[in-house]
Design a protein around this motif. Structure first.
Motif, mmCIF file in Angstrom:
data_model
loop_
_atom_site.group_PDB
_atom_site.id
_atom_site.type_symbol
_atom_site.label_atom_id
_atom_site.label_comp_id
_atom_site.label_asym_id
_atom_site.label_seq_id
_atom_site.Cartn_x
_atom_site.Cartn_y
_atom_site.Cartn_z
ATOM 1 N N HIS A 25 15.212 -14.620 31.623
ATOM 2 C CA HIS A 25 14.061 -14.629 30.500
ATOM 3 C C HIS A 25 14.876 -13.673 29.507
ATOM 4 C CE1 HIS A 25 11.074 -15.137 33.374
ATOM 5 N NE2 HIS A 25 11.278 -14.629 34.291
ATOM 6 N N THR A 26 15.598 -13.999 29.489
ATOM 7 C CA THR A 26 16.053 -13.035 27.867
ATOM 8 C C THR A 26 16.799 -13.497 26.830
ATOM 9 O OG1 THR A 26 18.711 -13.484 28.684
ATOM 10 C CG2 THR A 26 17.704 -11.502 29.606
ATOM 11 N N ASN A 79 23.252 -13.637 30.145
ATOM 12 C CA ASN A 79 23.226 -15.178 29.481
ATOM 13 C C ASN A 79 23.602 -15.528 28.539
ATOM 14 O OD1 ASN A 79 21.500 -16.714 28.550
ATOM 15 N ND2 ASN A 79 20.041 -16.783 29.850
ATOM 16 N N GLU A 80 24.556 -15.930 29.145
ATOM 17 C CA GLU A 80 25.592 -16.384 27.984
ATOM 18 C C GLU A 80 24.524 -16.999 26.800
ATOM 19 O OE1 GLU A 80 28.935 -16.853 27.643
ATOM 20 O OE2 GLU A 80 29.286 -15.298 29.598
ATOM 21 N N GLU A 81 24.026 -17.569 26.539
ATOM 22 C CA GLU A 81 22.794 -18.517 25.506
ATOM 23 C C GLU A 81 22.227 -17.192 25.342
ATOM 24 O OE1 GLU A 81 19.023 -21.449 24.947
ATOM 25 O OE2 GLU A 81 19.924 -21.163 27.295
ATOM 26 N N MET A 92 26.913 -7.118 27.773
ATOM 27 C CA MET A 92 26.322 -8.095 29.197
ATOM 28 C C MET A 92 26.758 -7.409 30.319
ATOM 29 S SD MET A 92 25.677 -11.794 28.357
ATOM 30 C CE MET A 92 27.009 -12.527 28.879
ATOM 31 N N ASP A 93 25.848 -6.715 31.346
ATOM 32 C CA ASP A 93 26.392 -6.693 32.916
ATOM 33 C C ASP A 93 26.662 -4.960 32.881
ATOM 34 O OD1 ASP A 93 26.365 -7.041 35.213
ATOM 35 O OD2 ASP A 93 28.354 -7.544 35.545
ATOM 36 N N ARG A 94 26.107 -3.965 31.383
ATOM 37 C CA ARG A 94 26.621 -2.868 31.725
ATOM 38 C C ARG A 94 24.785 -2.244 31.642
ATOM 39 N NH1 ARG A 94 31.602 -2.732 29.594
ATOM 40 N NH2 ARG A 94 33.622 -3.030 30.557
#
Length: 140
Positions: free
Chosen positions: A85-86, A109-111, A125-127
């Motif tokens: 959803h990002t 989410n790379e996109e 991301m992921d932090r």
């Protein structure tokens, strides 16, 4: 090109410059991680702007249905939504001129990251923003 988060020094600088943090997916339930993290950041002096279309007020702040509804500048868009959803959130973060697009721990989410980077935003991301702030700015 594979994604890399900014260095710890760069993240520290981002946090030092930030004042307003729009939190997408902030829950009004005090038992939810988004609520606990946002409350801790608020206590550390940041202005939390809740983005939740299903609530009027969270943590004493007016809620907004979307980032586009926020009538003031946003430094960091902190996202508590599932990875899939990002992408629309990244597009909206670019459109409001936010400075940083931050996906919480476990959200990648790379996109979305590419959209935000191409729109001129720093991307993390992921932090967990609370953990990073506590480690990098312990005396705040």
């Amino acid at each position: 090109m594979s994604f890399n988060n900014p260095s710890r020094e760069e993240i520290k600088s981002i946090l030092e410059k930030a004042a307003n943090i729009a939190v997408v997916g902030l829950s009004d339930n005090p038992d939810r991680t988004s609520h606990m993290v946002s409350q801790a950041m608020q206590k550390r002096g940041y202005r939390i702007i809740p983005v939740n279309p299903n609530a009027d007020q969270i943590l004493g702040e007016k809620c907004y249905a979307s980032l586009s509804d926020i009538p003031e500048p946003v430094d960091i868009v902190n996202v508590f939504r599932r990875s899939e959803h990002t992408v629309p959130v990244a597009r909206e973060a670019v459109s409001i001129g936010a400075k940083v697009f931050w996906l919480q721990l476990g959200i990648i989410n790379e996109e979305a990251a590419q959209i935000a980077r191409e729109g001129g935003l720093e991307v993390i991301m992921d932090r967990c923003i609370k953990v990073e702030d506590s480690i990098l700015r312990p005396n705040r």
